[in-house]
Enzyme design. Structure first.
Site, PDB file in Angstrom:
ATOM      1  N   ARG A 119       0.823  -1.215   0.000  1.00 22.56           N
ATOM      2  CA  ARG A 119       0.000   0.000   0.000  1.00 22.56           C
ATOM      3  C   ARG A 119       0.855   1.262   0.000  1.00 22.56           C
ATOM      4  O   ARG A 119       0.491   2.267  -0.614  1.00 22.56           O
ATOM      5  CB  ARG A 119      -0.967  -0.034   1.190  1.00 22.56           C
ATOM      6  CG  ARG A 119      -2.036  -1.091   0.971  1.00 22.56           C
ATOM      7  CD  ARG A 119      -3.075  -1.204   2.068  1.00 22.56           C
ATOM      8  NE  ARG A 119      -4.143  -2.079   1.574  1.00 22.56           N
ATOM      9  CZ  ARG A 119      -5.191  -2.486   2.290  1.00 22.56           C
ATOM     10  NH1 ARG A 119      -5.323  -2.093   3.550  1.00 22.56           N
ATOM     11  NH2 ARG A 119      -6.111  -3.271   1.759  1.00 22.56           N
ATOM     12  N   TYR A 129      -6.955   0.354  -6.722  1.00 27.16           N
ATOM     13  CA  TYR A 129      -6.413  -0.978  -6.413  1.00 27.16           C
ATOM     14  C   TYR A 129      -5.662  -1.037  -5.092  1.00 27.16           C
ATOM     15  O   TYR A 129      -5.439  -0.023  -4.452  1.00 27.16           O
ATOM     16  CB  TYR A 129      -5.626  -1.567  -7.585  1.00 27.16           C
ATOM     17  CG  TYR A 129      -4.389  -0.911  -8.123  1.00 27.16           C
ATOM     18  CD1 TYR A 129      -3.680   0.053  -7.461  1.00 27.16           C
ATOM     19  CD2 TYR A 129      -3.906  -1.320  -9.372  1.00 27.16           C
ATOM     20  CE1 TYR A 129      -2.523   0.597  -8.007  1.00 27.16           C
ATOM     21  CE2 TYR A 129      -2.747  -0.780  -9.926  1.00 27.16           C
ATOM     22  CZ  TYR A 129      -2.065   0.172  -9.238  1.00 27.16           C
ATOM     23  OH  TYR A 129      -0.942   0.703  -9.773  1.00 27.16           O
ATOM     24  N   GLU A 130      -5.337  -2.237  -4.700  1.00 35.02           N
ATOM     25  CA  GLU A 130      -4.710  -2.487  -3.389  1.00 35.02           C
ATOM     26  C   GLU A 130      -5.609  -1.975  -2.253  1.00 35.02           C
ATOM     27  O   GLU A 130      -5.133  -1.472  -1.234  1.00 35.02           O
ATOM     28  CB  GLU A 130      -3.322  -1.835  -3.348  1.00 35.02           C
ATOM     29  CG  GLU A 130      -2.341  -2.422  -2.364  1.00 35.02           C
ATOM     30  CD  GLU A 130      -2.039  -3.882  -2.642  1.00 35.02           C
ATOM     31  OE1 GLU A 130      -2.270  -4.681  -1.732  1.00 35.02           O
ATOM     32  OE2 GLU A 130      -1.619  -4.225  -3.754  1.00 35.02           O
ATOM     33  N   GLY A 131      -6.922  -2.147  -2.438  1.00 36.39           N
ATOM     34  CA  GLY A 131      -7.903  -1.663  -1.460  1.00 36.39           C
ATOM     35  C   GLY A 131      -8.382  -0.264  -1.833  1.00 36.39           C
ATOM     36  O   GLY A 131      -7.636   0.699  -1.674  1.00 36.39           O
TER      37      GLY A 131
END
Lengths: 591, 591
Positions: free
Chosen positions: A294, A434-436
């Site tokens: 993140r 992306y990545e949450g």
């Protein structure tokens, strides 16, 4: 075509004047003197501007093409990837035991920023590999590490992360991909994964897929999930490539941006895989890489904004349009350059003050990860765990906004693809998702991280701010920084207090304000960074630094951030304190 | 593929409950009763969702193609354009003398909003024609009007506006296109124009270009500019088409969005043109259409956001992911729909409260234009002149943000082109740039409009707000609206005061805050609109309206805007009051 020149000077400032990395006493940091990091950054900057940046626009225009199960990356990508491998850039912070150079993560991030600025889509091929490397390094058996890591460190083989399925992204508990145990200890993996970056391409001999799947006996929801290594080609005992595994690319997605990275639908049809880490503990294994992954996305947010900013400045100096309201500044030309206009400056100052603050924030975060990994510093680990959703969510939101502002400087030309500003905006957009997705980051921050370890880390953060302000009490020049930071920090505390007082009886009261809290905290973090940077710049000037313009510019840019960005904190607090009622008032069918 | 359903109910609410158009006593408004406008809006909504919306995504994917000097629009556009012509939709508010239907401009805007929501790029072909129609109608000779207008009203011929050249957009004084007078009273036009929307295409028999150019004797800068009619095919005395004129398309631009509209480089090589309006008064002729054209772009800002919002709501209700923090709301399903999550609601409420406020603001603006045109109401003209940069600048900035938020609801799917959310974002982006980039709108607002007629119009605006608040003094239910509006209005006045006190001695002090002022004023305007809408909704409920959910939802949405958007005003004021120093501190080479 847009240009890119690495801002190594500012990175050096952050690494040495602000973070003082060579004095930190961490293992592996001993040789991180100014001269050494300058040499590394300069070399990386050269690769960025000469090898990667020239392929950015062409890569966007060409995109990736899937033909007969094979994905072709854009022209020139293979040669550039070779250059990255030969230069050792894929191995910078990797474990020397597997061929890495063992440098600090913070230096890897500074270098990575340039690569992302120069060509975000290209850099993802090695970025995803690094993520998979980290997972295997943290959770693999010695045999797995020996088998996969050397080739992944060198990027002869690349890696992927397979989480999302068509019907579930955030809510992985609904996952359908199955892992059936085989007699030989392997598993047969069956299911479909989507949005797999670099899922298939022509840059490497093998692709090591890390796949989340449900093995029998784990129970419902995320508890039943395990992580598996599923190589595209099975690897023989001697390390040579064996049979093709039963994994194939279903299609590549047409996306808004990062066209040069292949985003794949991956079909696993009884593919052979091996458990990575503990059975039914796949989520935990994924999460240990989360801070790093993140942070890497937060870095993308401002790295693309940096590239966009550089071009906006160049255009603002070059394009003649209108006259300065205070009198012509280019009287012999047909008009003044755009940069004379206050509103253009406001726009550029927004970008500059964001990007430089974000760089300091991210490299500080990377330094905390180094502290946590290399010195087992639990406080650093707690702090970066708290900061991670802010780095990811705030920096990608603001990075996108910043790229949009850079595009705006170009007027109509900003909308035309050949000028390249549209690509920065389109590429930057994905980092918010992306990545949450950033809403999930806000939920993670308010729903988990604030209260983690009894709220210890957020209290430590407030203490850190207090100490920072106190340290400059006697310095009148620092007042514009410390005054604004104190106010913003109090607003952040008030927001936290509101959540504590209202969130227990009504969780919606806290979650309705989560997104605003993430932004409020982001501003406080950048305010802290600017306070530190201003103090470091004053110290350099007091010490007789020769490059006065740089340090004075740094202080002026910081003052801009404090005066013109921190007032957003009061707005976010007001929104938070309005509570759940305005947000939750409508019935579903009133939307 | 995204869906679109016209929100005619909300339009009816604005036209009748809020603006009460049928009671306004304006010529041509007599028949604007609820039933009548409902029939018109329903019919337009049907065309929008059934004819235009299905071509939106395919038009984006195909784009326009230039081959051998001919531009081909996407498949289905010709049939849809025929349907628009046959339905009389191109002629709605045009002068009956030339075949128009003579309806109010405000109704044309309501109808136009749907067309833009359904297919922004498509609607530009008739939108540009309407602009050219208005210019000829306002400034043409009787002969010119008779020659061109009937065919433009029916859209058998379309129109364009040619201002920008490669080296000048905002600063038209640098224009190089020349007009040489001929013995027969015509001119030979020579030069290159860029960014010409609908400059060449296959939807009409003729294209009537309106071209700004410099004729001899006008002096330097914008003073020497005149406006010319340059048809693609010369028009014979009997109205039939004659020779091809010396105007050709050089290329069509590859853009970030509105792919289905052909954005052309136009080359004029001694093309035959005729003066439109007075010699050397071309800028003035252009500016008389400016309010209308800029309102039309502001409308695009929120119309695209409306379409994006509708799809985000549908997705949020459909997509199952996670569980409500207060307990499962879809216990028999594998997860709850996204819409249960407070942060998703915050996102949707941001969009909804913006779009509905923007619709009221724009239709009010259109009503002011009607007042000014049809009743020669100088106060209305002054007010809309003040509001125009706010409608254009604020609504397009926020419309873009709103589309980005809608895209975010989709998570990863929002980034994939086939879901259509990317197109909304890419299309919405242009509205912040064309028809005067938003920084130029802010300059127009603060540098010209505030002080226009001795500040009379802005004072009238403040009085209007005061009166609005006063009217609801006795109504406790209106307090959340009037309290917030009063605060915001005071902040706007404080900002204006800051400009007055500081702008004289340092114009940069005012211009450094121009962009924030535009946004501050935008929030105040939407706050005023929400106050009016809430009052109208209460009145309807008090009068026993059957659709309680609609009116209650309206009030709740307004409360959201007041509680969660108006706090931005204080932030903008703080930025403005920080003055020029932070903005202007850096030397050019410190950027």
């Amino acid at each position: 075509m847009p240009q890119f020149n690495a801002n190594t000077k500012d990175m050096q400032f952050v690494l040495h004047d602000v973070l003082k990395i060579s004095e930190s006493g961490l293992p592996g940091y001993e040789e991180m003197e100014r001269d050494f990091t300058e040499a590394v950054l300069d070399a990386a900057g050269k690769v960025s501007s000469e090898v990667l940046a020239p392929l950015n626009a062409s890569g966007d225009a060409e995109g990736c093409v899937l033909e007969n199960g094979v994905v072709r990356t854009p022209k020139g990508f293979d040669a550039a990837f070779e250059a990255m491998k030969e230069g050792g850039w894929t191995a910078l912070d990797c474990d020397p035991e597997y061929g890495g150079q063992g440098m600090p993560y913070v230096l890897n991030c500074a270098v990575g920023e340039m690569f992302v600025s120069a060509n975000m889509a290209f850099n993802m091929y090695q970025g995803l590999t690094h993520g998979a490397y980290s997972a295997i390094h943290a959770h693999g058996t010695d045999e797995q590490k020996a088998k996969y890591l050397p080739k992944m460190v060198s990027c002869e083989w690349t890696g992927t992360m397979n989480l999302t399925e068509p019907h579930c992204g955030t809510d992985l508990g609904m996952m359908r991909t199955k892992a059936e145990p085989q007699d030989d200890g392997s598993y047969k993996i069956t299911g479909q994964k989507i949005f797999i970056s670099a899922g298939e391409h022509d840059l490497a001999d093998n692709i090591i897929h890390l796949v989340l799947a449900k093995a029998p006996g784990g129970g419902e929801g995320t508890k039943g999930i395990s992580l598996f290594i599923v190589p595209k080609f099975l690897v023989n005992e001697d390390g040579s490539l064996g049979d093709r595994n039963a994994v194939s690319v279903g299609k590549i997605e047409e996306k808004m941006g990062i066209h040069a990275n292949s985003t794949c639908v991956m079909n696993y049809d009884g593919a052979t895989g091996w458990l990575l880490g503990d059975l039914h503990k796949g989520m935990r294994a994924m999460f240990t890489m989360m801070n790093e992954a993140r942070l890497g996305v937060g870095l993308q947010g401002y790295a693309v904004a940096e590239a966009a900013y550089q071009n906006a400045v160049a255009y603002a100096k070059d394009r003649l349009q209108g006259r300065a309201v205070t009198g012509a500044e280019n009287p012999n030309g047909p008009a003044d350059p755009l940069i004379v206009h206050p509103d253009i400056r406001r726009n550029l100052m927004d970008q500059k003050s964001f990007v430089e603050g974000a760089r300091a924030f991210t490299l500080w975060g990377a330094h905390l990860i180094d502290r946590s990994h290399k010195a087992n510093d639990a406080d650093a680990e707690g702090l970066i765990s708290l900061m991670t959703p802010v780095i990811k969510g705030f920096l990608t939101d603001k990075g996108f906004d910043s790229a949009v502002q850079a595009q705006q400087v170009y007027g109509g030309h900003g909308y035309i693809e050949e000028w390249g500003m549209s690509q920065f905006v389109r590429d930057a957009r994905i980092a918010m998702i992306y990545e949450g997705a950033n809403g999930v980051q806000a939920l993670d921050l308010v729903g988990r991280k604030l209260a983690q370890d009894g709220g210890k880390h957020v209290m430590a953060f407030f203490e850190m701010i207090k100490a920072e302000c106190k340290a400059h009490d006697a310095d009148e020049r620092m007042k514009p920084f410390t005054d604004a930071l104190k106010t913003a920090s109090k607003q952040l505390q008030a927001a936290g207090m509101f959540f504590m007082q209202n969130g227990m009886k009504n969780p919606n009261a806290a979650l309705s304000g989560s997104y605003d809290f993430m932004h409020l905290m982001g501003h406080v973090c950048l305010g802290l960074m600017w306070t530190r940077m201003a103090a470091a710049a004053h110290a350099a000037l007091d010490g007789g630094a020769s490059d006065k313009a740089f340090y004075e510019g740094k202080i002026a840019t910081g003052r801009y951030y404090m005066a013109r960005q921190l007032p957003a904190c009061a707005m976010h607090l007001a929104r938070i304190e309005s509570g759940a009622d305005p947000v939750m008032a409508l019935a579903d069918d009133q939307f």
